[in-house]
Write an enzyme that holds these catalytic residues in place. Structure first.
Site, PDB file in Angstrom:
ATOM      1  N   CYS A   1       0.860  -1.188   0.000  1.00  0.00           N
ATOM      2  CA  CYS A   1       0.000   0.000   0.000  1.00  0.00           C
ATOM      3  C   CYS A   1       0.893   1.233   0.000  1.00  0.00           C
ATOM      4  O   CYS A   1       1.588   1.512   0.993  1.00  0.00           O
ATOM      5  CB  CYS A   1      -0.923   0.002   1.207  1.00  0.00           C
ATOM      6  SG  CYS A   1      -2.015   1.436   1.283  1.00  0.00           S
TER       7      CYS A   1
ATOM      8  N   TYR B   1      -1.842  -4.766  12.338  1.00  0.00           N
ATOM      9  CA  TYR B   1      -3.289  -4.893  12.182  1.00  0.00           C
ATOM     10  C   TYR B   1      -3.915  -4.658  13.552  1.00  0.00           C
ATOM     11  O   TYR B   1      -4.557  -5.532  14.125  1.00  0.00           O
ATOM     12  CB  TYR B   1      -3.663  -6.267  11.631  1.00  0.00           C
ATOM     13  CG  TYR B   1      -3.163  -6.528  10.219  1.00  0.00           C
ATOM     14  CD1 TYR B   1      -2.836  -5.465   9.373  1.00  0.00           C
ATOM     15  CD2 TYR B   1      -3.025  -7.822   9.727  1.00  0.00           C
ATOM     16  CE1 TYR B   1      -2.373  -5.689   8.086  1.00  0.00           C
ATOM     17  CE2 TYR B   1      -2.574  -8.055   8.435  1.00  0.00           C
ATOM     18  CZ  TYR B   1      -2.238  -6.988   7.620  1.00  0.00           C
ATOM     19  OH  TYR B   1      -1.784  -7.204   6.340  1.00  0.00           O
TER      20      TYR B   1
END
Length: 1033
Positions: free
Chosen positions: A673, A968
Site C-alpha cells: 500500500c 493490524y
C-alpha cells in the site's frame, strides 16, 4: 507534694466541674468513688474527698466535662483545659474511641510580677491564642486502650501492660497534650491523666530539626478484625528530613529555602536511625516533583540518602505529578510494582483467634510529598488497599486473584475510610479537607471533586497566609514550644503578613482581587498560548506558530483529516487533539516532547495515519497533542552502500520511487500500500511480497534515529542494542519519537512476474484453497502467493483470488508452479512480466498509471474499516474450510487474506526482533471489512461481523496465546484502561502481539520511559518488580 494520692488505674470518664471563687473542682460522676481534683487560682493542685464549701453568696458555675486535658502555666497565669463535649466514633479492642467535639480553656488568674498594663497585654495575647486552641480539630482519646501505639507494639507489651497507666504506655511523639500533662504527672494524678492524639499545621512547620525529628509526622494504622483474627498494617508519613522552610509571603506557592545544607546528610541519618529502631526496615517514597523548587528539595533528599542506603533502608523517588498528572492516579500501579517486593518481604501484623502472633510487620513504608497531604493520602490509600487484599487472602476470605473492587460494599467502606482519614489529617494540618479526595472516595477523578479542590486550594491560600501563623503559635503555646517572657513582643512577626496591617475586609478584598486576576489570566492565557510560548522559547530562531494548529486555526481540520485513513475515527464525536504539531526538523520534535511533558499532556505520534484503531491520532483517556510527522519525509538512497536513510513521515510509495530513481535492481521488503507511512509500518514489523525471500522490514534495518523521553537524539550506538531491538517491531511509539531508519536495500532482478487468478467455490475452488495451505509456505522462496477469499453476494458463492509475485521471468515461474502448485493451473498467458517498481502498481491496481503515482499521498480515499489478524500453524481441515466458507457466505461482508510464510521467515529466530511469528507459522490471516455509509449502528454491525468470524476461527488458529499482528491493530484483544498501562493489562494484548518477547519489551520500556510519557491504549507498560529493579540500583 500531694496531700493524698489516688492509686486507681482507671481514668474518670465523666466529671462535674465546679467553678468556685478561688478554685476549680473536678468531681467524678461516672460511678467511681475517687477523689475530687482541686485546681487553685495559683495553679496548685490537690485531691479532696468532698466538694469544698462555697464561701461566697454567688452560685457557683457547674458543667459536665469528660476529661482533663491538662494545666498550662504561663506568665499571664495558669489555665485549666478540659473536654466539654465528646463523640463515640468507634471501638478498638472492645473499647470505645472518642473524638473531642468541644474543648474549653478555664483561666486560673495568677498575676505575674509585672505592671498592670503588661499583664493585660499578655493576657489578651494568650487569650486569643488559647481561643484558637479551643477550636483544635481532630483530637481523639480512649479511657481504656492506648491508641498511641500500633496493634503490634501494643501486643508486644503483653497483658502486664494493661496494669500500667495509659500515659506511661503512650508514645510521647503522638501525645498532643504531653506538655500540659506534666503537672498532673508530677502530682501523680493517675486517674486524671488522659493522653490525646492529634497533628500540626502546614507551611509554618517544614523539614526536620537538628535531631532528625520531622514536621508532619503521622503514623497511620489500618486494622481489620474478622473471624476472631486481628490484622493491621502501619505506614508513616513525614516531612523531608533535613532543615528547610517555606516562607509565607502571599504568593500561592511560596519558595523553599534549604537551611544548614551541610548538615542535611547527618540529620537524615539520625531520622532514619530512629525509624529503624521503631519500625525495622524502611522504604522512603518521595513523591515531590522532579523540576522547580520541589526538584531542589528532592535532589537534596536523594543526595543526603546516599550514605544511608543499605539492605534495611531504601529510597525511591516517584514524581507523582509527572506520572499521574492531576487525574490519572490509577498510574500508582507503577509505584506499587516498584515496592511490591518490599511489602511482601516486610509483611504485616496478624493475630489469630487465640491472640497468638501469626505474622509480624518488620518494616515500614515512609511516604512524603511537600505537605505530606494530598499526594501522600492517595498513595497511602493505594498501599493500604493492596495490603488489605494480602491479609484477606491470607485469612482465606479472598482467592489469589480476588480484590476489594469486586466487593462493592467492602470497596465503598474502604474508600470512605481512607477518604475520611485523609480529610481528618488535612483539616488538622491545612484547615480544609484533602485534595484529590474524590479519587479515594469513588476511585476516579470527578468534575465536582476538581471544583471542590479548587475551592479548598483557595481556602488553604487564605488560611495559610492569614490564619495559620496564629494557629501555629497556639499549638506551640499549648505544647510548650512558645517562648514566653515579659520582654517579648507578643505581636507575631510573619513575613508578608498583610493581616497584621489590614482588617479582615481588606484581606478578603485582596484575595478576591487575586482570584479575579487569576481567572482573567486563565481566560487570556490559553493552553495553546502556553504551549506556543514554551515552543518559541526553545526554538528562538523559528516562527514555530507556523507548525502549530489549534481548533481555532482555519487549517486545523484539514491538517487533522489529511492523514485519517479510517473514517470510523473522523466523526463529530471522535476525540480531537487540542494542538497539532507538524515539525519541520528534529529540534521541533525535541521541543514538543519537552513542552508536552512540562504541561502534562499526552502525545500521539502519526506518520501515515494507517493505524487501524486510530491510536496514532486519537486518545480516549484524556486531552492529547498530535505530533504529525508527515513533513519529515526526506529519503537519501546510497546505491554504493546499498542503504537508504528514510524519515518516518515518508510513505512506502515515496521510498520505492526514490530507490527506483537510483537503481532498477534494488528494492526494500516493505508493504504494497503506497500511502502507508514508513514510521508505523517499520516499527510494527511491516511485511510485503519480498518477505519469503528477505524477511520483514525490521529484518533489514541497520540503524535508526530516535528522540527519547528526555529529548535526546540517539542513534543505534548511543541508544544501545536493547532499544534498537525494541523499535524494530515492538511499536516505536512506546519508546520515543523515531525520526528515521537506515535501511539495507535488497537485490531484485530487472524482470519480475505477477499473476492474478480467481476461482469460485463452484470451480473446485475449495479444493484449490485447501491445497494452497499445504504448498504456499514450502514453494520456492522467490514466489509469494497471496490468497484472498471473499463472499460474492451477487452470485451467492465464495470467490478465491490468488495473486502471485515472482522474482524472475514467466517461464521460470510456470515451471515452479507446475512443480509445486499445479492445481492452480497457471499458464504463461496468466503471467505479466514487468519491472519491480511496476509490480508495486500492480498490487494496488494502479498498474495503468505512471510510476509517479507512487508519490501521491492521497491516492486512496479513506473509508470505514475494521481489521483483525490470526496465525495458523497447521492447515485448516477440508471440512473446516468448507464450514468457514459457509460462515463467510452467511456473514456476507468479511474478507480474509491469507499471507504465506516459510522461506526466510522460517530461518530468522523468533527473538531476533520483537516480531515473534516466525518458524512454525504457515500463514497469517488478515480479516478485513470496509464500508462507505456513515452511522454508528451500521459501524457496529460491520465490526461485529468481523468479531463473529474471528470467534468462529478459534479452533483453527494459534493458541496459548492466540497470536496477533501489531500492524493490524485490534483493540478487541485487550487494552490498558484509562491509560493505566499496568503490566497485567498490557500482558493480555502484549503476549498476543509479541509472545515471549513481551517481557523483554517491558524491560526496555522500564529502562527508557519508566514514567510512561509515551503511552496509548495498547502501548508497552513498564514493570518494577524484583526481576527488573536491579537495573535501577
Amino acid at each position: 507534694m500531694m496531700e493524698k494520692t489516688d492509686h486507681a488505674r482507671k481514668l474518670y470518664k465523666r466529671m462535674r466541674l465546679w467553678e468556685l471563687p478561688d478554685q476549680y473542682v473536678a468531681e467524678p460522676i461516672d460511678g467511681s468513688s475517687g477523689s475530687c481534683l482541686v485546681v487553685k487560682r495559683d495553679g496548685s493542685m490537690t485531691l479532696v474527698d468532698e466538694i469544698p464549701d462555697c464561701t461566697t453568696v454567688r452560685v457557683p458555675k457547674i458543667q459536665t466535662i469528660y476529661g482533663v486535658v491538662g494545666i498550662l502555666k504561663l506568665l499571664a497565669g495558669s489555665y485549666l483545659l478540659a473536654i466539654t463535649e465528646r463523640e463515640n466514633v468507634g471501638l478498638y479492642l472492645g473499647h470505645p474511641i472518642y473524638k473531642v467535639l468541644s474543648l474549653k480553656v478555664f483561666p486560673c488568674d495568677r498575676s505575674p510580677k509585672s505592671s498592670r498594663d503588661e499583664k493585660k497585654k499578655m493576657e489578651s495575647e494568650f487569650s486569643s491564642l488559647l481561643k484558637v486552641a479551643e477550636r483544635t480539630p481532630g483530637l481523639y482519646f480512649s479511657y481504656h486502650v492506648n491508641i498511641t501505639l500500633s496493634a503490634q507494639r501494643l501486643n508486644d507489651l503483653g497483658v502486664e501492660a494493661t496494669k500500667i497507666p495509659l500515659w506511661r504506655q503512650a508514645e510521647p511523639r503522638f501525645v498532643w497534650n504531653n506538655y500540659m500533662l506534666e503537672l498532673l504527672i508530677d502530682n501523680k494524678l493517675e486517674a486524671y491523666i488522659l493522653p490525646i492524639i492529634q497533628g500540626s499545621t502546614r507551611m509554618w512547620r517544614r523539614g526536620a530539626d537538628d535531631d532528625g525529628y520531622v514536621a508532619n509526622f503521622v503514623e497511620s494504622e489500618q486494622i481489620i478484625q474478622v473471624k476472631g483474627y486481628t490484622a493491621s498494617f502501619v505506614q508513616v508519613r513525614g516531612s523531608i528530613p533535613y532543615v528547610w522552610e517555606q516562607i509565607v509571603d502571599l504568593s500561592y506557592k511560596p519558595k523553599f529555602e534549604i537551611m544548614k545544607p551541610e548538615k542535611a546528610a547527618h540529620i537524615s541519618e539520625r531520622h532514619f536511625l530512629d525509624l529503624r529502631k521503631k519500625y525495622g526496615n524502611v522504604i522512603a517514597i518521595d513523591l515531590v516533583n522532579t523540576r522547580g523548587d520541589e526538584g531542589r528539595l528532592s535532589e537534596k533528599f536523594a543526595t543526603s540518602m546516599e550514605k544511608i542506603l543499605n539492605d534495611d533502608v531504601r529510597y525511591l523517588h516517584f514524581d507523582f505529578h509527572k506520572i499521574c498528572g492531576h487525574v490519572h492516579f490509577e498510574r500508582l500501579s507503577i509505584l506499587y510494582e516498584q515496592i511490591e517486593d518490599f511489602l511482601i518481604k516486610n509483611r504485616y501484623h496478624l493475630l489469630n483467634e487465640k491472640r497468638e502472633k501469626v505474622e509480624t510487620q518488620i518494616g515500614v513504608v515512609r511516604t512524603n510529598c511537600i505537605d505530606c497531604l494530598d499526594r501522600t493520602n492517595v498513595t497511602q490509600s493505594m498501599i493500604g488497599r493492596k495490603m488489605l487484599e494480602f491479609q484477606l487472602q491470607r485469612l482465606g476470605l479472598f482467592d489469589a486473584d480476588e480484590n476489594i473492587s469486586t466487593h462493592s460494599n467492602l470497596n465503598d467502606s474502604f474508600k470512605i475510610l481512607w477518604a475520611n482519614h485523609g480529610d481528618d489529617i488535612s483539616i488538622q494540618y491545612s484547615g480544609t479537607p484533602a485534595l484529590k479526595g474524590d479519587f479515594v472516595r469513588v476511585g476516579r477523578r470527578t468534575t465536582r471533586g476538581m471544583l471542590k479542590d479548587g475551592y479548598n486550594a483557595l481556602m488553604r491560600y487564605y488560611l495559610n497566609n492569614f490564619v495559620d501563623g496564629t494557629k501555629q503559635d497556639s499549638i506551640d503555646l499549648v505544647q510548650g514550644h512558645y517562648i514566653v517572657s515579659l520582654t517579648r513582643d507578643m505581636s507575631p512577626k510573619r513575613k508578608g503578613g498583610i493581616a497584621n496591617i489590614a482588617p479582615f475586609p481588606v484581606v478578603v478584598g485582596v484575595i478576591l482581587m487575586g482570584i479575579f486576576f487569576a481567572l482573567l489570566s486563565l481566560v487570556r492565557g490559553s493552553f495553546y498560548e502556553t504551549f506556543l510560548k514554551c515552543m518559541s522559547h526553545r526554538n528562538s530562531s523559528d516562527r514555530v506558530s507556523s507548525i502549530l494548529y489549534n481548533p481555532n486555526n482555519s487549517s486545523y481540520t484539514s491538517t487533522l483529516q489529511a492523514y485519517i485513513r479510517n473514517k470510523r475515527f473522523n466523526t463529530s464525536t471522535t476525540p480531537k487533539p487540542i494542538i497539532i504539531v507538524t515539525p519541520l526538523h528534529q529540534t521541533h520534535v525535541q521541543s514538543t516532547i519537552f513542552c508536552s511533558k512540562n504541561l502534562s499532556i499526552n502525545l500521539r505520534i502519526r506518520s501515515g495515519g494507517h493505524d487501524f484503531e486510530g491510536l496514532s491520532y486519537v486518545s480516549y483517556t484524556r486531552h492529547f497533542l498530535l505530533l504529525d510527522m508527515s513533513n519529515l519525509r526526506t529519503i537519501d538512497v546510497n546505491i554504493t552502500e546499498e542503504t537508504a536513510i528514510v524519515e518516518v513521515g515518508a510513505t512506502i510509495g515515496e521510498l520505492y520511487y526514490r530507490i527506483w530513481e537510483k537503481s532498477k535492481v534494488h528494492a526494500f521488503p516493505a508493504g504494497v500500500c503506497s500511502t502507508v507511512g514508513i514510521g508505523g509500518h517499520i516499527s510494527g514489523g511491516g511485511y510485503g511480497v519480498l518477505m519469503r525471500k528477505y524477511g520483514l522490514t525490521v529484518d533489514n534495518i541497520v540503524d535508526a534515529m530516535i528522540v527519547d523521553v528526555n529529548g535526546r537524539v540517539l542513534d543505534r550506538k548511543s541508544m544501545g542494542e536493547d532499544l534498537f531491538w525494541a523499535i524494530r517491531g515492538g511499536g516505536g511509539a512506546s519508546f520515543g519519537v523515531i525520526l528515521s531508519y537506515k535501511l539495507r536495500l535488497v537485490g531484485v532482478p530487472e524482470t519480475v512476474t505477477v499473476f492474478r487468478v480467481s476461482k469460485s467455490s463452484e470451480e473446485k475452488g475449495i479444493d484449490i484453497v485447501n491445497r494452497w495451505q499445504y504448498v504456499a509456505d514450502k514453494i520456492d522462496r522467490d514466489l509469494f502467493i497471496r490468497l484472498y477469499i471473499k463472499p460474492d453476494n451477487a452470485k451467492k458463492t465464495i470467490e478465491a483470488e490468488f495473486t502471485g509475485f515472482f522474482l524472475g521471468d514467466s517461464d521460470r515461474l510456470v515451471s515452479v508452479m507446475n512443480k509445486g502448485f499445479p492445481e492452480l493451473g497457471i499458464q504463461k498467458d496468466d503471467c505479466k512480466e514487468m519491472s519491480w517498481i511496476e509490480s508495486e502498481l500492480f498490487w494496488s491496481s494502479t498498474d495503468k498509471a505512471p510510476v509517479e503515482v507512487l508519490l501521491d499521498r492521497s491516492l486512496f480515499k479513506s473509508q470505514y474499516a475494521k481489521r483483525k489478524s490470526d496465525f495458523l500453524q497447521i492447515p485448516i481441515p477440508k471440512d473446516g474450510m468448507e464450514s468457514l466458507l459457509r460462515k463467510m457466505m452467511e456473514l456476507r461482508v468479511v474478507g480474509l487474506a491469507f499471507n504465506p510464510y516459510g522461506g526466510r521467515m522460517s530461518e530468522i529466530p523468533d527473538w531476533e526482533t520483537p516480531f515473534p511469528h516466525r518458524a512454525g507459522n504457515i500463514f497469517k490471516i488478515h480479516y478485513s471489512v470496509n464500508w462507505h455509509e456513515e452511522g454508528s449502528e451500521l459501524a457496529a454491525y460491520y465490526v461485529n461481523q468481523t468479531r463473529v468470524l474471528y470467534d468462529f476461527m478459534t479452533p483453527f488458529v494459534s493458541k496459548d496465546p492466540r497470536g496477533a499482528y501489531l500492524n493490524y491493530r485490534d483493540l478487541d484483544i485487550g487494552v490498558s484502561s484509562v491509560g493505566n498501562n499496568s503490566y497485567s493489562e498490557g500482558k493480555v494484548y502484549g503476549e498476543k502481539y509479541f509472545k515471549g518477547n513481551f517481557d523483554r519489551l517491558v524491560k526496555v520500556k522500564t529502562m527508557v520511559d519508566p514514567g510512561i510519557f509515551f503511552t496509548d491504549e495498547q502501548s508497552i507498560p513498564p514493570r518494577f518488580d524484583s526481576r527488573y529493579r536491579r537495573m535501577f540500583r
